[in-house]
Design a protein around this motif. Structure first.
Motif, PDB file in Angstrom:
ATOM      1  N   SER A 226     116.797 100.282  65.806  1.00  0.00           N
ATOM      2  CA  SER A 226     115.450 100.861  65.679  1.00  0.00           C
ATOM      3  C   SER A 226     115.057 101.035  64.214  1.00  0.00           C
ATOM      4  O   SER A 226     113.896 100.837  63.840  1.00  0.00           O
ATOM      5  CB  SER A 226     115.364 102.203  66.404  1.00  0.00           C
ATOM      6  OG  SER A 226     115.519 102.021  67.803  1.00  0.00           O
ATOM      7  N   VAL A 229     113.921  97.706  62.858  1.00  0.00           N
ATOM      8  CA  VAL A 229     112.563  97.430  63.374  1.00  0.00           C
ATOM      9  C   VAL A 229     111.534  98.239  62.584  1.00  0.00           C
ATOM     10  O   VAL A 229     110.509  97.713  62.136  1.00  0.00           O
ATOM     11  CB  VAL A 229     112.479  97.761  64.883  1.00  0.00           C
ATOM     12  CG1 VAL A 229     111.039  97.671  65.377  1.00  0.00           C
ATOM     13  CG2 VAL A 229     113.366  96.832  65.693  1.00  0.00           C
ATOM     14  N   ARG A 230     111.821  99.522  62.403  1.00  0.00           N
ATOM     15  CA  ARG A 230     110.892 100.428  61.702  1.00  0.00           C
ATOM     16  C   ARG A 230     110.689  99.986  60.251  1.00  0.00           C
ATOM     17  O   ARG A 230     109.559  99.919  59.761  1.00  0.00           O
ATOM     18  CB  ARG A 230     111.481 101.843  61.747  1.00  0.00           C
ATOM     19  CG  ARG A 230     110.628 102.931  61.135  1.00  0.00           C
ATOM     20  CD  ARG A 230     111.317 104.300  61.243  1.00  0.00           C
ATOM     21  NE  ARG A 230     111.597 104.664  62.617  1.00  0.00           N
ATOM     22  CZ  ARG A 230     112.829 104.765  63.155  1.00  0.00           C
ATOM     23  NH1 ARG A 230     113.919 104.533  62.408  1.00  0.00           N
ATOM     24  NH2 ARG A 230     112.989 105.090  64.420  1.00  0.00           N
ATOM     25  N   TYR A 233     108.701  96.678  60.137  1.00  0.00           N
ATOM     26  CA  TYR A 233     107.311  96.888  60.549  1.00  0.00           C
ATOM     27  C   TYR A 233     106.510  97.516  59.413  1.00  0.00           C
ATOM     28  O   TYR A 233     105.444  97.036  59.037  1.00  0.00           O
ATOM     29  CB  TYR A 233     107.245  97.770  61.792  1.00  0.00           C
ATOM     30  CG  TYR A 233     105.835  97.922  62.347  1.00  0.00           C
ATOM     31  CD1 TYR A 233     105.312  96.974  63.217  1.00  0.00           C
ATOM     32  CD2 TYR A 233     105.018  98.992  61.982  1.00  0.00           C
ATOM     33  CE1 TYR A 233     104.012  97.094  63.718  1.00  0.00           C
ATOM     34  CE2 TYR A 233     103.730  99.118  62.469  1.00  0.00           C
ATOM     35  CZ  TYR A 233     103.237  98.160  63.342  1.00  0.00           C
ATOM     36  OH  TYR A 233     101.946  98.273  63.824  1.00  0.00           O
ATOM     37  N   THR A 247     108.900  91.483  68.746  1.00  0.00           N
ATOM     38  CA  THR A 247     110.267  91.073  69.068  1.00  0.00           C
ATOM     39  C   THR A 247     110.273  90.520  70.487  1.00  0.00           C
ATOM     40  O   THR A 247     109.346  90.750  71.264  1.00  0.00           O
ATOM     41  CB  THR A 247     111.256  92.258  69.021  1.00  0.00           C
ATOM     42  OG1 THR A 247     110.730  93.311  69.832  1.00  0.00           O
ATOM     43  CG2 THR A 247     111.485  92.768  67.627  1.00  0.00           C
ATOM     44  N   GLN A 272     119.285  98.014  72.406  1.00  0.00           N
ATOM     45  CA  GLN A 272     117.877  97.954  71.996  1.00  0.00           C
ATOM     46  C   GLN A 272     117.113  99.086  72.672  1.00  0.00           C
ATOM     47  O   GLN A 272     117.384  99.401  73.832  1.00  0.00           O
ATOM     48  CB  GLN A 272     117.225  96.634  72.443  1.00  0.00           C
ATOM     49  CG  GLN A 272     117.621  95.406  71.669  1.00  0.00           C
ATOM     50  CD  GLN A 272     116.936  94.162  72.236  1.00  0.00           C
ATOM     51  OE1 GLN A 272     116.857  93.990  73.445  1.00  0.00           O
ATOM     52  NE2 GLN A 272     116.475  93.286  71.371  1.00  0.00           N
ATOM     53  N   PRO A 274     113.383  99.088  72.943  1.00  0.00           N
ATOM     54  CA  PRO A 274     112.020  98.600  72.686  1.00  0.00           C
ATOM     55  C   PRO A 274     110.920  99.502  73.210  1.00  0.00           C
ATOM     56  O   PRO A 274     109.828  99.535  72.629  1.00  0.00           O
ATOM     57  CB  PRO A 274     111.993  97.222  73.349  1.00  0.00           C
ATOM     58  CG  PRO A 274     113.198  97.146  74.216  1.00  0.00           C
ATOM     59  CD  PRO A 274     114.190  98.119  73.684  1.00  0.00           C
ATOM     60  N   TRP A 277     110.346 101.803  70.512  1.00  0.00           N
ATOM     61  CA  TRP A 277     109.577 101.184  69.419  1.00  0.00           C
ATOM     62  C   TRP A 277     108.083 101.197  69.739  1.00  0.00           C
ATOM     63  O   TRP A 277     107.262 101.472  68.865  1.00  0.00           O
ATOM     64  CB  TRP A 277     110.018  99.737  69.171  1.00  0.00           C
ATOM     65  CG  TRP A 277     111.496  99.524  69.033  1.00  0.00           C
ATOM     66  CD1 TRP A 277     112.442 100.456  68.692  1.00  0.00           C
ATOM     67  CD2 TRP A 277     112.198  98.289  69.253  1.00  0.00           C
ATOM     68  NE1 TRP A 277     113.691  99.872  68.681  1.00  0.00           N
ATOM     69  CE2 TRP A 277     113.572  98.552  69.018  1.00  0.00           C
ATOM     70  CE3 TRP A 277     111.801  97.004  69.605  1.00  0.00           C
ATOM     71  CZ2 TRP A 277     114.547  97.561  69.145  1.00  0.00           C
ATOM     72  CZ3 TRP A 277     112.764  96.013  69.728  1.00  0.00           C
ATOM     73  CH2 TRP A 277     114.121  96.293  69.500  1.00  0.00           C
ATOM     74  N   GLU A 280     106.727 104.715  69.411  1.00  0.00           N
ATOM     75  CA  GLU A 280     106.621 105.131  68.007  1.00  0.00           C
ATOM     76  C   GLU A 280     105.534 104.350  67.266  1.00  0.00           C
ATOM     77  O   GLU A 280     105.111 104.725  66.176  1.00  0.00           O
ATOM     78  CB  GLU A 280     107.975 104.915  67.312  1.00  0.00           C
ATOM     79  CG  GLU A 280     108.068 105.544  65.939  1.00  0.00           C
ATOM     80  CD  GLU A 280     109.402 105.278  65.258  1.00  0.00           C
ATOM     81  OE1 GLU A 280     109.430 105.250  64.013  1.00  0.00           O
ATOM     82  OE2 GLU A 280     110.421 105.091  65.961  1.00  0.00           O
ATOM     83  N   ILE A 282     105.854 101.046  66.287  1.00  0.00           N
ATOM     84  CA  ILE A 282     106.421 100.163  65.262  1.00  0.00           C
ATOM     85  C   ILE A 282     106.583  98.732  65.806  1.00  0.00           C
ATOM     86  O   ILE A 282     107.436  97.973  65.342  1.00  0.00           O
ATOM     87  CB  ILE A 282     107.751 100.714  64.689  1.00  0.00           C
ATOM     88  CG1 ILE A 282     108.745 101.072  65.815  1.00  0.00           C
ATOM     89  CG2 ILE A 282     107.478 101.932  63.803  1.00  0.00           C
ATOM     90  CD1 ILE A 282     110.115 101.511  65.309  1.00  0.00           C
ATOM     91  N   GLN A 283     105.741  98.409  66.772  1.00  0.00           N
ATOM     92  CA  GLN A 283     105.580  97.041  67.257  1.00  0.00           C
ATOM     93  C   GLN A 283     104.112  96.844  67.585  1.00  0.00           C
ATOM     94  O   GLN A 283     103.458  97.763  68.091  1.00  0.00           O
ATOM     95  CB  GLN A 283     106.397  96.784  68.537  1.00  0.00           C
ATOM     96  CG  GLN A 283     107.888  96.737  68.334  1.00  0.00           C
ATOM     97  CD  GLN A 283     108.354  95.424  67.730  1.00  0.00           C
ATOM     98  OE1 GLN A 283     108.615  94.451  68.417  1.00  0.00           O
ATOM     99  NE2 GLN A 283     108.459  95.401  66.410  1.00  0.00           N
TER     100      GLN A 283
END
Length: 485
Positions: A226, A229-230, A233, A247, A272, A274, A277, A280, A282-283
């Motif tokens: 995570s 990813v953050r 992003y 993703t 994961q 997702p 994400w 939050e 962040i996708q």
């Protein structure tokens, strides 16, 4: 028969008559690893360079004809890339040689050719796995295992970046910075941003001891992914906020109230999170790899959509299973899945892999072009990033020219994001004013000039009335400027 599927099958005749949406992601993965989709020819001289380019153009032409609008172009595979990089070597699939320069920039070429056709180009980057020992050895000193050995770990017969090392996210962001900074990509799309499946013995004990801070091993690993990813992003949004970050997670998040994942899911199997994400923010998009049938598809697709936090969920469809060497699916399985995606107002779907579209496996290409994608579709908007449409294009002029063609021209629109000029969507109809809510009327999209030549294939099918709207890179569309011959 399970009740869930039984209800779906009852609904199917009604769902299948749904109108095509005006806004929908229609994506295909173009796989470069092992030359699975592209390229077939090695670029070693001017003639083979041209041939390699033409192979990609043929794919894009055929997808454009079927009204696809998003290309997921493989840009990084296993520690090697498909563009001239200061960090990693060229993939050998381009020339037959590790690090061999193909004589052109494949990523720049892909972006340019996609944009010519009004399609988005997303740089698809495999992240954590680095390949088997033979592959890593073949890269020699250029391998990340030699250049940045502290962030690499061997596991079973392969090498991986270590998500537990804080420097891993920095390394991946360095690659992303190269791509987003140097290319006009519309998105960056991360694959295998996870741990290897069922990896209790993954060699990260030292890092866990150092950084675990009282968390369970499972939660720490999940937090590591995570954080990557953050970090990426936020880094992309600082550079170019309109570039979509996505993703392709494992297709089942975890067990749902409707159905069990049967021990194979993103949360527990590969660490994961997702849905976290999405929550939050962040996708911008996720493309869950939903290469399943029946109750392994529908309940989990619903779960993704319900937990999307307004972000775009685009299920990846396992169209490769239509080939007899891969599985025993019949094409109506894919038909049902697309109908279900539309009935649930999901953002669209992606096809894995493009070869099976190109080969018209079980008539899939014909079905898309004649039924599901018979009209164009625009990209869904991203109001969480920007919800202000550009100004309306003004002074639309419609002028007949030679051969029954019509030239449209207009004054440039303006947008609140000064870094990007608006693009334009052209509509045409036999009715005035042109209904811009009907996708059947879309003639062209993502036009970057302030003029357009309308050239109908059949002269007597030519439309009399036209409309032009401005659209920004966040998908916000202006009001229409209307005109007639």
């Amino acid at each position: 028969m399970h009740l869930f599927i039984f209800i779906l099958l009852l609904l199917f005749p009604f769902i299948s008559t749904m109108a095509q949406p005006k806004f929908e992601v229609r994506a295909a993965w173009i796989t470069a690893v092992y030359g699975l989709d592209w390229p077939r020819t090695k670029a070693t001289n001017p003639q083979t360079i041209l041939q390699q380019k033409e192979e990609l153009v043929d794919i894009l032409d055929k997808l454009k004809e079927a009204n696809f609008n998003t290309i997921l172009f493989q840009t990084r595979t296993r520690g090697d890339v498909l563009y001239p990089s200061a960090i990693e070597p060229f993939n050998s699939i381009l020339t037959g040689q590790i690090g061999g320069n193909p004589g052109y920039d494949p990523l720049a070429f892909a972006v340019e050719e996609c944009h010519k056709r009004g399609m988005e180009c997303h740089a698809w980057m495999v992240t954590i796995p680095l390949g088997n020992k033979k592959h890593v050895a073949s890269l020699g000193k250029k391998s990340v295992t030699k250049q940045n050995k502290d962030i690499c770990v061997p596991y079973k017969s392969e090498y991986f970046l270590n998500p537990g090392n804080p420097a891993t996210k920095e390394y991946l962001m360095k690659l992303v910075r190269e791509v987003v900074g140097n290319y006009d990509v519309d998105g960056v799309h991360f694959d295998y941003l996870r741990y290897p499946e069922y990896a209790p013995l993954f060699p990260d004990k030292y890092d866990f001891k150092r950084y675990g801070q009282g968390r369970s091993l499972e939660q720490w690993r999940r937090d590591n992914i995570s954080e990557i990813v953050r970090y990426i992003y936020k880094g992309v949004k600082v550079m170019k906020p309109w570039v979509k970050v996505s993703t392709c997670p494992v297709g089942k998040y975890r067990d749902t109230s409707r159905y069990s994942s049967r021990g194979w899911n993103a949360f527990h199997t590969v660490y994961q999170d997702p849905q976290g994400w999405l929550g939050e923010g962040i996708q911008d998009q996720i493309y869950p790899m939903m290469y399943f049938q029946g109750n392994s598809f529908y309940p989990f697709a619903l779960d993704w959509q319900e937990q999307s936090n307004g972000r775009q969920v685009i299920p990846g469809l396992g169209i490769y299973f239509l080939h007899p060497d891969e599985g025993s699916w019949s094409r109506d399985e894919i038909d049902r899945q697309i109908n279900f995606i539309r009935s649930q107002r999901m953002a669209g779907e992606a096809h894995y892999r493009v070869k099976y579209v190109m080969d018209n496996t079980q008539g899939l290409y014909d079905e898309l072009i004649e039924n599901f994608y018979s009209y164009p579709a625009l990209q869904p908007s991203m109001p969480w990033l920007d919800n202000v449409p550009p100004s309306t294009p003004s002074e639309l002029k419609v002028s007949p020219i030679n051969n029954g063609y019509t030239e449209l021209s207009w004054q440039e629109a303006t947008d609140n994001d000064q870094r990007n000029k608006p693009m334009y969507v052209i509509y045409a109809s036999d009715k005035y004013p042109v209904d811009i809510n009907n996708p059947e009327n879309i003639v062209a999209q993502s036009i970057r000039e302030t003029s357009y030549i309308y050239a109908p294939i059949i002269p007597w099918s030519a439309k009399k009335y036209f409309a032009v709207t401005a659209i920004d890179r966040y998908g916000n569309e202006s009001k229409a400027s209307q005109g007639r011959k």
